[in-house]
Design an enzyme around this catalytic site. Structure first.
Site, PDB file in Angstrom:
ATOM      1  NE  ARG A  62     -15.381  -1.637  19.450  1.00 56.74           N
ATOM      2  CZ  ARG A  62     -14.558  -0.916  20.191  1.00 56.74           C
ATOM      3  NH1 ARG A  62     -14.830  -0.715  21.485  1.00 56.74           N
ATOM      4  NH2 ARG A  62     -13.470  -0.371  19.675  1.00 56.74           N
ATOM      5  N   GLY A  81     -13.759   8.261  26.761  1.00 57.27           N
ATOM      6  CA  GLY A  81     -13.173   8.393  25.434  1.00 57.27           C
ATOM      7  C   GLY A  81     -13.938   7.638  24.362  1.00 57.27           C
ATOM      8  NE  ARG A  94      -8.543  10.160  26.508  1.00 56.46           N
ATOM      9  CZ  ARG A  94      -9.155   8.989  26.708  1.00 56.46           C
ATOM     10  NH1 ARG A  94     -10.177   8.922  27.573  1.00 56.46           N
ATOM     11  NH2 ARG A  94      -8.784   7.913  26.043  1.00 56.46           N
ATOM     12  CB  SER A  96      -7.721   1.677  16.950  1.00 55.11           C
ATOM     13  OG  SER A  96      -8.208   1.170  18.186  1.00 55.11           O
ATOM     14  CD  GLN A  97     -11.557   4.850  22.092  1.00 53.42           C
ATOM     15  OE1 GLN A  97     -11.727   6.069  22.143  1.00 53.42           O
ATOM     16  NE2 GLN A  97     -11.465   4.102  23.186  1.00 53.42           N
ATOM     17  CG  ASP A 151      -6.322  -0.128  27.686  1.00 53.94           C
ATOM     18  OD1 ASP A 151      -5.830   0.996  27.491  1.00 53.94           O
ATOM     19  OD2 ASP A 151      -7.518  -0.399  27.457  1.00 53.94           O
ATOM     20  NE  ARG A 199      -3.880   5.044  30.777  1.00 53.10           N
ATOM     21  CZ  ARG A 199      -4.906   4.360  30.292  1.00 53.10           C
ATOM     22  NH1 ARG A 199      -4.750   3.609  29.205  1.00 53.10           N
ATOM     23  NH2 ARG A 199      -6.091   4.420  30.876  1.00 53.10           N
ATOM     24  NE  ARG A 207      -7.868   0.103  30.904  1.00 57.53           N
ATOM     25  CZ  ARG A 207      -8.750  -0.783  31.357  1.00 57.53           C
ATOM     26  NH1 ARG A 207      -8.476  -1.472  32.452  1.00 57.53           N
ATOM     27  NH2 ARG A 207      -9.896  -0.980  30.733  1.00 57.53           N
ATOM     28  CE  LYS A 267     -11.965   6.408  31.367  1.00 63.99           C
ATOM     29  NZ  LYS A 267     -12.972   7.370  30.874  1.00 63.99           N
TER      30      LYS A 267
END
Length: 432
Positions: free
Chosen positions: A28, A96, A124, A173-174, A318, A349, A390, A415
């Site tokens: 951001r 992403g 994605r 929400s991105q 996450d 995931r 993750r 990443k």
């Protein structure tokens, strides 16, 4: 390094570590600095595959960037909402956040650009964001699949500002953050109306806070409507990036299951990051969580006697894999809900959790947006990571307690946390 053989702690650990800067805040800040007028100096920057892709894309677009990786600093000279170069090809890799933010920025600029991505990123979700941008007058040409990378942005025609832009953020929400951050590029005020069911907005709140810190403004009209106010322009500034709470949680989880302690430097409860909620989950499971001057300290219960829990993790998803790793050591079943969207992230995931835990002898099942994990005895073996950072870090938590756990493809952690397994090596780990 194709695999990493984990070694359990010999005794309850006392961990004190520092983690990289927040990926979410770094990305951001890079976006806001590029859109601002004048020079910004970002401190505490995360250097990882994702952030490097973002910075390289900005350089491709002609921004003046000075990188001091040893000091974790990046200086960017913004152009007041103008993109220096038009009609170039930008690569967003598997990042992403960068993919969504840069797409919105390039689209709303009115220019023409080619946008390429990795094979992983092509799969994605992007459609809701691209459809919203189409409503705002942007034209796209899709080279392979519709509403997916790669594509060409073919300019923008102005549409009536009073029309509401419909947006669904159930998958990410991105999409909303991308439009809010780049709304400064619009010619007039626009309203965004959310149409989906998901109410996970922790990362949106980070976006809104950072917009204000850089001098921008937007207005929230009720729970699901946002108005873009492009007359408020971003201004360059010095900006300090918080440590990554997502990364900190793996060390807190290690303390929880091993009956030890973990302090992550400079992580505090005033963090804007949604994953700070994971510490309250550990508290409910039997850990002691305390705010200290250096950072939050988590103390696991003696002998690792943790309790199962029911929790909706929609707003800090996450950490779903981290909680799954902790849950196998609890005394009762753990039920995680609100995470159906994690099927479409770096990997599926939910499927990965079930497949790998079952492979190690744990009773686990997923249905809809929920996962049930029953405690049990883990068997040694290789745990696959599906090219997902993750998954790798969460499964490593198990290996600090159970002998014989091997993490496949540990380098996927580059990443977001490229020296994660080096830090594990330097902790007091050895075979029982």
């Amino acid at each position: 390094m194709k695999q990493f053989a984990m070694k359990p702690f010999r005794e309850p650990p006392h961990i004190r570590v520092s983690v990289p800067g927040s990926k979410s805040i770094t990305n951001r800040a890079l976006m806001l600095a590029a859109l601002a007028e004048g020079k910004s100096v970002l401190k505490g920057v995360l250097f990882s595959d994702d952030s490097r892709v973002f910075m390289e894309a900005l350089e491709t677009l002609g921004y003046e960037i000075e990188v001091k990786e040893d000091k974790k600093e990046v200086a960017i000279t913004g152009c007041g909402g103008k993109i220096p170069r038009d009609n170039v090809s930008v690569y967003v890799g598997s990042a992403g956040t960068a993919a969504r933010f840069l797409t919105a920025m390039l689209a709303l600029s009115g220019g023409c650009y080619e946008v390429e991505a990795s094979e992983q990123m092509k799969k994605r979700p992007m459609r809701p964001l691209l459809e919203a941008l189409e409503q705002m007058g942007v034209n796209f040409e899709y080279k392979e699949e519709s509403y997916a990378f790669p594509f060409r942005i073919c300019g923008k025609k102005e549409t009536a500002s009073e029309e509401k832009v419909l947006l669904n953020i159930d998958e990410s929400s991105q999409f909303l953050s991308a439009l809010l951050l780049t709304g400064v590029l619009c010619k007039s005020e626009r309203s965004i109306l959310l149409t989906g069911k998901r109410d996970a907005k922790a990362y949106v709140r980070i976006s809104m806070k950072m917009m204000e810190e850089f001098g921008g403004q937007m207005r929230q009209l009720g729970e699901n409507e946002y108005k873009l106010l492009p007359e408020y322009k971003y201004q360059g500034r010095e900006y300090r990036i918080e440590p990554d709470v997502s990364a900190a949680c793996y060390f807190y989880a290690m303390a929880a299951i091993n009956g030890g302690t973990a302090v992550v430097n400079h992580v505090h409860f005033d963090s804007t990051q949604g994953d700070i909620q994971f510490l309250r989950v550990l508290e409910q499971m039997g850990c002691r969580v305390a705010e200290e001057k250096e950072g939050i300290c988590v103390t696991g219960p003696k002998e690792g006697n943790l309790h199962g829990i029911k929790v909706n993790m929609s707003d800090f998803s996450d950490q779903t894999m981290t909680l799954a790793a902790v849950a196998v050591f609890a005394d009762t079943t753990t039920e995680i809900s609100g995470v159906e969207h994690i099927r479409r992230q770096e990997s599926d995931r939910m499927e990965g959790i079930v497949r790998e835990l079952r492979g190690r002898g744990i009773s686990c099942e997923a249905e809809g947006g929920s996962i049930l994990i029953r405690p049990g005895h883990l068997t040694p073996g290789v745990m696959r990571t599906y090219e997902d950072h993750r998954m790798a870090m969460a499964f490593s938590v198990i290996g600090t307690k159970v002998p014989g756990i091997i993490i496949d493809n540990p380098l996927c952690c580059r990443k977001t946390f490229e020296n994660y397994f080096n830090i594990l090596t330097n902790l007091d780990l050895s075979l029982e």
